[in-house]
Write an enzyme that holds these catalytic residues in place. Sequence first.
Site, mmCIF file in Angstrom:
data_model
loop_
_atom_site.group_PDB
_atom_site.id
_atom_site.type_symbol
_atom_site.label_atom_id
_atom_site.label_comp_id
_atom_site.label_asym_id
_atom_site.label_seq_id
_atom_site.Cartn_x
_atom_site.Cartn_y
_atom_site.Cartn_z
ATOM 1 N N LEU A 129 12.462 79.688 31.730
ATOM 2 C CA LEU A 129 12.302 78.452 32.487
ATOM 3 C C LEU A 129 10.819 78.248 32.783
ATOM 4 O O LEU A 129 10.251 78.847 33.698
ATOM 5 C CB LEU A 129 13.102 78.517 33.796
ATOM 6 C CG LEU A 129 14.617 78.768 33.655
ATOM 7 C CD1 LEU A 129 15.273 78.793 35.029
ATOM 8 C CD2 LEU A 129 15.275 77.723 32.753
ATOM 9 N N ASP A 130 10.171 77.402 31.951
ATOM 10 C CA ASP A 130 8.771 77.035 32.169
ATOM 11 C C ASP A 130 8.747 75.916 33.204
ATOM 12 O O ASP A 130 9.393 74.880 33.014
ATOM 13 C CB ASP A 130 8.127 76.546 30.873
ATOM 14 C CG ASP A 130 8.134 77.598 29.774
ATOM 15 O OD1 ASP A 130 7.994 78.796 30.098
ATOM 16 O OD2 ASP A 130 8.280 77.225 28.590
ATOM 17 N N HIS A 131 7.988 76.082 34.277
ATOM 18 C CA HIS A 131 8.112 75.122 35.380
ATOM 19 C C HIS A 131 6.772 74.677 35.925
ATOM 20 O O HIS A 131 5.757 75.381 35.836
ATOM 21 C CB HIS A 131 8.931 75.748 36.517
ATOM 22 C CG HIS A 131 8.227 76.913 37.182
ATOM 23 N ND1 HIS A 131 7.395 76.765 38.268
ATOM 24 C CD2 HIS A 131 8.229 78.239 36.900
ATOM 25 C CE1 HIS A 131 6.925 77.940 38.634
ATOM 26 N NE2 HIS A 131 7.406 78.854 37.825
#
Length: 260
Positions: A129-131
């Site tokens: 999960l790149d956030h």
Amino acid sequence: MLRPRIIPCLLIQDGGLVKTVKFKDPKYVGDPINAVKIFNEKEADELIVIDIDATANAVEPNYAQIAKLAAECRMPLCYGGGIRTAEQAKQIIALGVEKVAISSAAFENPQLISQIAAEIGRQSVVVVLDHKARLLSKQQDVWTHNGTRNTKRSVIEAAKEFEELGAGEIVLNSIENDGKMKGYDIELAIKLREAVRIPITILGGGGSLEDMRSVVAACGVVGVAAGSFFVFKGGYRAVLISYPSAQQKDDIIYSALRAR
């Protein structure tokens, strides 16, 4: 006894090892096979390798390179990049990789998580999960395709859903902290640790052993990953691959767990 893991994360572009800052301006830093050999010698806990262009360019995983990496690697290896089917994941595991990581494919086809888990086992399915924060808001949205597409899904919401679908691990990766070496997003890491039961790994911003200790002190038994910290040395960011000694790891882990 479960222990926190200290994990180098290697980015690959056009077959070479690169490093980015905030997911931009990749800088070539060497041969990934040589990096793996050094991390073998230093007895790294685990290794994450991500092909940053495979998904963005809609190409298949580079099986030949993955096979070379897996043959050289003497620690658990997680590979991500370009995986869009359960059959691809199965093929990568057959090459000697322990875990496969997916990101955009999990949002485009959430059932893929369940399909891959059925083929290779839940423990081998990692969702990255790149956030980064939504504009004028504190909500952390998940972005895909090297941080260019906003899913408009919150990190916690997505993590809970993917756990239910069969993900065995979540990697939480801060786009804004990537390559900055100024510390992790501890606040969001704590929220994620409280939201899911599966293992988590925190990535993005690690610049010192103290940064890693802070994550373990806040979250307990988790993976703490970094890229730049393990490949750059000094203010001029000279390329020098490093990894903490066994004594340093023990000091990080036990002092942090005692602080909880």
